[in-house]
Each structure stands twice: as C-alpha cells, then as structure tokens.
Scaffold this motif. Structure first.
Motif, mmCIF file in Angstrom:
data_model
loop_
_atom_site.group_PDB
_atom_site.id
_atom_site.type_symbol
_atom_site.label_atom_id
_atom_site.label_comp_id
_atom_site.label_asym_id
_atom_site.label_seq_id
_atom_site.Cartn_x
_atom_site.Cartn_y
_atom_site.Cartn_z
ATOM 1 N N ASP A 92 -129.360 15.068 23.991
ATOM 2 C CA ASP A 92 -128.090 14.503 24.445
ATOM 3 C C ASP A 92 -127.874 14.816 25.918
ATOM 4 O O ASP A 92 -128.110 15.935 26.374
ATOM 5 N N ASP A 93 -127.389 13.824 26.661
ATOM 6 C CA ASP A 93 -127.163 13.993 28.100
ATOM 7 C C ASP A 93 -125.685 13.771 28.404
ATOM 8 O O ASP A 93 -125.217 12.634 28.442
ATOM 9 N N PRO A 94 -124.914 14.843 28.635
ATOM 10 C CA PRO A 94 -123.484 14.679 28.905
ATOM 11 C C PRO A 94 -123.166 14.372 30.365
ATOM 12 O O PRO A 94 -121.986 14.280 30.728
ATOM 13 N N SER A 95 -124.178 14.225 31.200
ATOM 14 C CA SER A 95 -123.901 13.925 32.606
ATOM 15 C C SER A 95 -123.141 12.606 32.703
ATOM 16 O O SER A 95 -123.390 11.656 31.966
ATOM 17 N N PHE A 97 -120.005 12.452 32.041
ATOM 18 C CA PHE A 97 -118.789 12.643 31.254
ATOM 19 C C PHE A 97 -117.799 13.464 32.069
ATOM 20 O O PHE A 97 -118.045 14.625 32.378
ATOM 21 N N TRP A 108 -113.306 20.121 26.114
ATOM 22 C CA TRP A 108 -114.641 20.182 26.702
ATOM 23 C C TRP A 108 -114.929 21.580 27.249
ATOM 24 O O TRP A 108 -116.042 22.109 27.101
ATOM 25 N N SER A 112 -118.058 23.206 25.489
ATOM 26 C CA SER A 112 -119.031 22.600 26.412
ATOM 27 C C SER A 112 -120.467 22.796 25.942
ATOM 28 O O SER A 112 -121.383 22.137 26.446
ATOM 29 N N ARG A 115 -123.412 19.420 21.662
ATOM 30 C CA ARG A 115 -124.142 18.210 22.029
ATOM 31 C C ARG A 115 -124.233 17.284 20.820
ATOM 32 O O ARG A 115 -124.184 17.729 19.669
ATOM 33 N N ALA A 240 -123.797 8.943 21.546
ATOM 34 C CA ALA A 240 -122.596 9.583 22.094
ATOM 35 C C ALA A 240 -121.429 8.616 22.236
ATOM 36 O O ALA A 240 -120.324 9.031 22.590
ATOM 37 N N TYR A 275 -113.993 6.306 28.974
ATOM 38 C CA TYR A 275 -115.089 7.193 28.581
ATOM 39 C C TYR A 275 -116.260 6.418 27.990
ATOM 40 O O TYR A 275 -117.046 6.970 27.209
ATOM 41 N N HIS A 278 -119.437 7.689 26.260
ATOM 42 C CA HIS A 278 -119.176 9.030 25.733
ATOM 43 C C HIS A 278 -117.987 9.024 24.777
ATOM 44 O O HIS A 278 -117.352 10.058 24.568
ATOM 45 N N ARG A 281 -118.244 11.338 21.939
ATOM 46 C CA ARG A 281 -118.143 12.702 22.453
ATOM 47 C C ARG A 281 -116.678 13.134 22.500
ATOM 48 O O ARG A 281 -116.315 14.235 22.083
#
Length: 311
Positions: A92-95, A97, A108, A112, A115, A240, A275, A278, A281
């Motif tokens: 998972d890539d939360p970049s 967000f 968050w 944090s 994922r 996500a 969002y 995401h 998420r």
C-alpha cells in the motif's frame, strides 16, 4: 508426519509499527469465526484456500522490534508465508494522502501505521461478503459460522476442531437450498454465492488484473454489486479507494464524524471526493478511531429469505 503437516516459519521485519488487531480486524467475521481467531497474546491465526492448497498461518508481532513471526501449516503454507507482507499492507502506498479535515488528520496521526491489506484471495473474501449483504452483522456472522462448520473442514495445523477452512468453491456450489435457509441465508444471497463459486477461477484471476478490471469482473456476476465488490477489494485486492457505498452505516457514520449529521451515499461521495484514490483509507481510519454515531432504536430483526436487489 507428511511434509504438508510440518510447520514452515519466517520472520518479517518492517520499518513501521504493526498492530495486528488494527491491521487485520476485517478478516475476522465476528466472534466465533471458525476460520480465524485472536490469541490472548494478540496473535492472529487464519485458515484459507490458497492457489497451492489449504493452509493456516499464525502471526505474532514483536512490536518492540517491528518483527512479525509467522508459522504456517498445510500444502499452501509457503504461499501464505510469502503473502504476509502484502496482507500487512506492505504494497500500500499512502503518498498523496493529505487529510484536510481535523477529524481525519487526528485519525491518521493515531493510526499512521495502518496500511490497506491485500490477501490476494478473492473467493476467501467474497463468500462472507455475499452472506453479509443487507442483513445485520449478527445474522450474517451466525450464518457464515454455521455453513463453514457444516461444509468446511478442519484447518491444517495443531488446532483440532477450533479452526476450520471455509468451503471450497465447489462445496459452496453444492450446498442444498434447505441448508442455506437453516443458516438464514435467503435465495438471493445463496444464488449469488453459488453463481460466483461456479466461476471462482475467473474471479480469483482478479488478483492479477487492474482494479477497474477486477471490479468489473466481480460485478459481472449477478447478485454482486458495488458494496460486495468493494468489500472484496478492501481485503483481497489492496484497493485504497474502494468505498462501501450501499452500507447501512458507513455513510451515516462518516457524515456524523465530518459534518455532524448523517448523509446518504450521494453525500458520502461528495465528502470523500477530495480524497479520490484514498477514500477507503478515510473510511477505515475513521472506523479505527471509533467514529460511529450512536445507534438508536431496536436492532433489525433477523431475516431469512426476503427478496432483494443486487448489492
């Protein structure tokens, strides 16, 4: 002792905190789920059918060291061990967000480390999701529990009758109509699951498709709608953005958390539009942080075989 009954082990070190209960709570279908269990030490055990055969995996987190110790049994043990990082959200890539609401930012900050998981096992996620369509969690969990114990089989490993594999697709497809009804699963839901089980091979291929392709393939099965496809994508595909539109509580809970009043699906889409990419998420972070409006009124009465539309 056969090779398949011998435990296989691995340890996975990660550069973030891992809280198994936060990370894997969605894989446990209620208290008494025969396919998974939480240990008093915070460990998590689950049984599943993998592409290489049935298997059980037991996870223990050494939180001080950010290490997860994994033990697996069964023909699919190596497959399950290999999938542990994805299950714990490594892919998972939360970049990108960026929380814009203080409630989301607080959730968050608190979670944090969480994922989006990806099990890669589509039918494993789809079967219970179909049973959960348009009924209370209590009713759905009881029905799933009954069917797994009746048509599943004991899981590999030293668990005896305490842990079960879910039925294989062919077994779901052969369940007699009266057994579905005894489990309070109406013909609309049982029919959808039987149809899905008959094309399980094509559905399992969703794990190798793009997310739009996977959603389209899932929803091509009559009885599989946006909500069910999202529930599968959240667990099996690492999506996500898979919002649970159509859920009885999600829109109301998120509306209450963000603007102080419940909203419908259209309102939810508007609230989550900033969002995009995401949105699930946000949904899950708010749930982890406990943002649920107070439940009022009597519980919904259990239903057995009411007609319903696609969910």
């Amino acid at each position: 002792m056969s090779e398949a009954s011998q435990p296989q082990v691995r340890s996975w070190r990660v550069d973030r905190e891992i809280l198994l209960r936060a990370q894997l709570s969605d894989f446990n279908r209620g208290a008494g789920d025969p396919t998974s269990r939480w240990g008093a030490d915070g460990s998590f055990t689950r049984a599943a059918h993998t592409p290489e055969g049935p298997a059980t995996v037991h996870l223990v987190c050494r939180s001080a060291e950010s290490v997860v110790d994994c033990t697996a049994w069964g023909a699919g043990a190596a497959w399950l061990l290999e999938s542990v990082p994805s299950l714990l959200g490594e892919g998972d890539d939360p970049s990108g967000f960026e929380p814009q609401h203080p409630v989301i930012a607080a959730a968050w900050h608190r979670f944090s480390h969480w994922r989006v998981p990806r099990s890669g096992l589509v039918m494993d996620a789809l079967a219970p999701a179909v049973i959960e369509q348009r009924v209370t969690g209590q009713e759905a969990f009881a029905g799933y529990r009954r069917l797994v114990r009746r048509f599943g089989e004991p899981a590999p490993g030293p668990f005896g009758a305490k842990l079960f594999l879910p039925p294989r697709p062919a077994d779901w497809a052969r369940i007699p109509s009266w057994e579905w009804l005894r489990a309070s699963v109406d013909p609309a839901r049982s029919g959808a699951l039987v149809r899905a089980a008959k094309v399980a091979g094509r559905l399992d291929q969703c794990a190798g498709l793009t997310l739009p392709q996977a959603h389209a393939r899932l929803r091509a099965v009559p009885g599989i709608g946006i909500w069910t496809a999202a529930e599968v994508a959240q667990r099996a595909l690492g999506d996500a953005d898979a919002v649970s539109f159509g859920d009885f509580h999600v829109a109301k809970d998120i509306g209450w958390a963000l603007i102080g009043r419940p909203v419908d699906d259209a309102g939810l889409a508007e609230l989550l539009e900033p969002y995009a990419g995401h949105r699930f998420r946000v949904q899950h972070l708010l749930a982890l942080a406990g943002h649920r409006r107070a439940r009022r009124g009597p519980r919904m009465a259990p239903r057995t075989h009411l007609p319903m539309g696609t969910h």
